[in-house]
Write a protein that holds these residues in place. Structure first.
Motif, short mmCIF file in Angstrom:
data_model
loop_
_atom_site.label_atom_id
_atom_site.label_comp_id
_atom_site.label_asym_id
_atom_site.label_seq_id
_atom_site.Cartn_x
_atom_site.Cartn_y
_atom_site.Cartn_z
N LYS A 1 -6.22 -3.88 -9.08
CA LYS A 1 -5.98 -3.89 -7.43
C LYS A 1 -4.74 -3.74 -7.07
O LYS A 1 -4.53 -2.67 -6.09
N LEU A 2 -3.67 -4.27 -7.64
CA LEU A 2 -2.35 -4.14 -7.29
C LEU A 2 -1.94 -2.71 -7.44
O LEU A 2 -1.23 -2.27 -6.92
N ASP A 3 -2.32 -2.00 -8.83
CA ASP A 3 -2.28 -0.96 -9.19
C ASP A 3 -2.90 0.15 -8.11
O ASP A 3 -2.36 1.32 -7.89
N GLU A 4 -4.07 -0.03 -7.69
CA GLU A 4 -4.84 0.60 -6.37
C GLU A 4 -3.78 0.58 -5.17
O GLU A 4 -3.58 1.59 -4.57
N ILE A 5 -3.29 -0.48 -4.98
CA ILE A 5 -2.39 -0.43 -3.74
C ILE A 5 -0.89 0.22 -3.90
O ILE A 5 -0.51 0.98 -2.87
N GLU A 6 -0.32 0.21 -5.07
CA GLU A 6 0.64 1.03 -5.40
C GLU A 6 0.14 2.64 -5.31
O GLU A 6 1.29 3.31 -4.76
N ALA A 7 -0.96 2.98 -5.74
CA ALA A 7 -1.33 4.42 -5.89
C ALA A 7 -1.45 4.61 -4.44
O ALA A 7 -1.24 5.92 -4.05
N LEU A 8 -1.89 3.94 -3.58
CA LEU A 8 -2.07 3.98 -2.00
C LEU A 8 -0.96 4.31 -1.56
O LEU A 8 -0.79 5.45 -0.92
N PHE A 9 0.17 3.60 -1.78
CA PHE A 9 1.51 3.86 -1.03
C PHE A 9 2.13 5.45 -1.75
O PHE A 9 2.53 6.19 -0.89
N ARG A 10 1.81 5.48 -3.07
CA ARG A 10 2.29 6.63 -3.56
C ARG A 10 1.64 8.06 -3.00
O ARG A 10 2.46 8.76 -2.71
N SER A 11 0.27 7.84 -2.65
CA SER A 11 -0.22 8.97 -2.02
C SER A 11 0.25 9.08 -0.84
O SER A 11 0.45 10.49 -0.46
N TYR A 12 0.57 8.37 -0.15
CA TYR A 12 0.79 8.77 1.16
C TYR A 12 2.48 8.94 1.27
O TYR A 12 2.86 10.22 1.87
N LEU A 13 3.29 8.57 0.36
CA LEU A 13 4.70 8.78 0.05
C LEU A 13 4.64 10.43 -0.48
O LEU A 13 5.81 11.34 -0.14
N GLU A 14 3.74 10.91 -1.09
CA GLU A 14 3.86 12.30 -1.67
C GLU A 14 3.69 13.35 -0.54
O GLU A 14 3.77 14.28 -0.83
N GLN A 15 3.33 12.80 0.50
CA GLN A 15 3.30 13.91 1.53
C GLN A 15 4.71 13.90 2.15
O GLN A 15 4.96 15.17 2.94
N GLU A 16 5.61 13.19 2.04
CA GLU A 16 6.94 13.31 2.28
C GLU A 16 7.95 13.57 1.45
O GLU A 16 9.00 14.27 1.50
N PHE A 17 7.79 13.34 -0.08
CA PHE A 17 8.63 13.21 -0.83
C PHE A 17 7.97 13.97 -2.32
O PHE A 17 6.64 14.05 -2.34
N ASP A 18 8.85 14.51 -3.21
CA ASP A 18 8.26 15.03 -4.44
C ASP A 18 7.58 13.96 -5.17
O ASP A 18 7.68 12.66 -4.77
N THR A 19 6.68 14.15 -6.20
CA THR A 19 5.98 13.23 -6.81
C THR A 19 6.64 12.43 -7.57
O THR A 19 6.29 11.07 -7.63
N GLU A 20 7.58 12.71 -8.29
CA GLU A 20 8.44 11.54 -8.99
C GLU A 20 9.34 10.87 -8.03
O GLU A 20 9.13 9.44 -8.21
N THR A 21 9.65 11.03 -7.02
CA THR A 21 10.31 10.49 -6.05
C THR A 21 9.33 9.41 -5.33
O THR A 21 9.44 8.19 -5.05
N ALA A 22 8.17 9.98 -5.03
CA ALA A 22 7.06 9.09 -4.46
C ALA A 22 6.65 8.11 -5.48
O ALA A 22 6.54 6.71 -5.01
N ARG A 23 6.54 8.48 -6.52
CA ARG A 23 6.20 7.41 -7.74
C ARG A 23 7.21 6.16 -8.00
O ARG A 23 7.00 4.93 -7.88
N LYS A 24 8.43 6.59 -7.87
CA LYS A 24 9.60 5.71 -8.00
C LYS A 24 9.64 4.57 -6.53
O LYS A 24 9.75 3.33 -6.63
N ARG A 25 9.30 5.26 -5.44
CA ARG A 25 9.57 4.41 -4.28
C ARG A 25 8.27 3.57 -4.14
O ARG A 25 8.35 2.64 -3.67
N ALA A 26 7.18 4.03 -4.48
CA ALA A 26 5.78 3.16 -4.55
C ALA A 26 6.19 2.05 -5.29
O ALA A 26 5.72 0.84 -4.99
N ALA A 27 6.56 2.27 -6.38
CA ALA A 27 6.96 0.96 -7.17
C ALA A 27 7.96 -0.01 -6.85
O ALA A 27 7.85 -1.13 -6.98
N SER A 28 8.97 0.67 -6.16
CA SER A 28 9.83 -0.16 -5.44
C SER A 28 9.06 -0.96 -4.40
O SER A 28 9.64 -2.17 -4.18
#
Length: 193
Positions: A125-152
């Protein structure tokens, strides 16, 4: 055999409060019966056992959390300010007298040594929340940046959820978020979020 008649959502919400406050291991079946208002047979019929009820409680809590996050990220101020709003809300919650951290994180911490299916579910469930943040961040940033920022963001959420249980810690938490997540528009965030 007749089917039990009760409000399933109400039972799950009551169970969330019990498990969130006491944890899985410390919540006795007697407490579950008292809190839910169901007899043991009805609990077993509807949820199979205490673990089944706990699983549904985790599922419901996670679904509600994701809904609140989506609402903030899709708000009129935009996704980045929405992230600030989510984090500020967590700081505000941590200053409340009845603060209880995060049900998912508490489950993960409580059951880490056991590595059972409830621990795995909380982690998923926590991974799903991270993935949710990542999916929104990918609208603004490249995939790798979105992944790192979601983890942060998640690392900061974990910290917020276990760091402060008193009002005096709120400003330190705000300063730490601004230091650790400088790419977010903090100057636009209201403390009353």
């Amino acid at each position: 055999m007749a089917k039990a008649q009760f409000d399933r959502n109400e039972v799950i919400e009551n169970a969330i409060r019990l498990f969130w406050q006491h944890g899985y291991s410390a919540s006795s079946m007697q407490q579950v019966v008292k809190t839910t208002g169901l007899q043991p047979g009805s609990i077993y019929l509807a949820f199979k056992n205490k673990e089944g009820l706990y699983r549904e409680a985790l599922d419901t809590y996670a679904a509600n959390s994701k809904k609140r996050i989506r609402t903030a990220l899709e708000g009129p101020d935009g996704m980045l300010k929405g992230i600030c709003t989510v984090l500020e809300s967590m700081i505000e919650q941590s200053t409340q007298e009845d603060y209880n951290s995060c049900f998912l994180i508490k489950t993960q911490l409580e059951l880490a040594a056991e590595g059972n299916s409830l621990h795995e579910l909380a982690s998923e469930k926590l991974d799903e929340i991270e993935a949710l943040f990542r999916s929104y961040l990918e609208q603004e940033f490249d995939t790798e940046t979105a992944r790192k920022r979601a983890a942060s963001i998640m690392v900061h959420i974990f910290g917020l959820r276990v760091y402060g249980y008193k009002a005096e810690a709120a400003e330190r938490m705000r300063e730490s978020l601004r230091q650790g997540l400088p790419w977010l528009p903090w100057n636009h965030t209201s403390r009353q979020a």
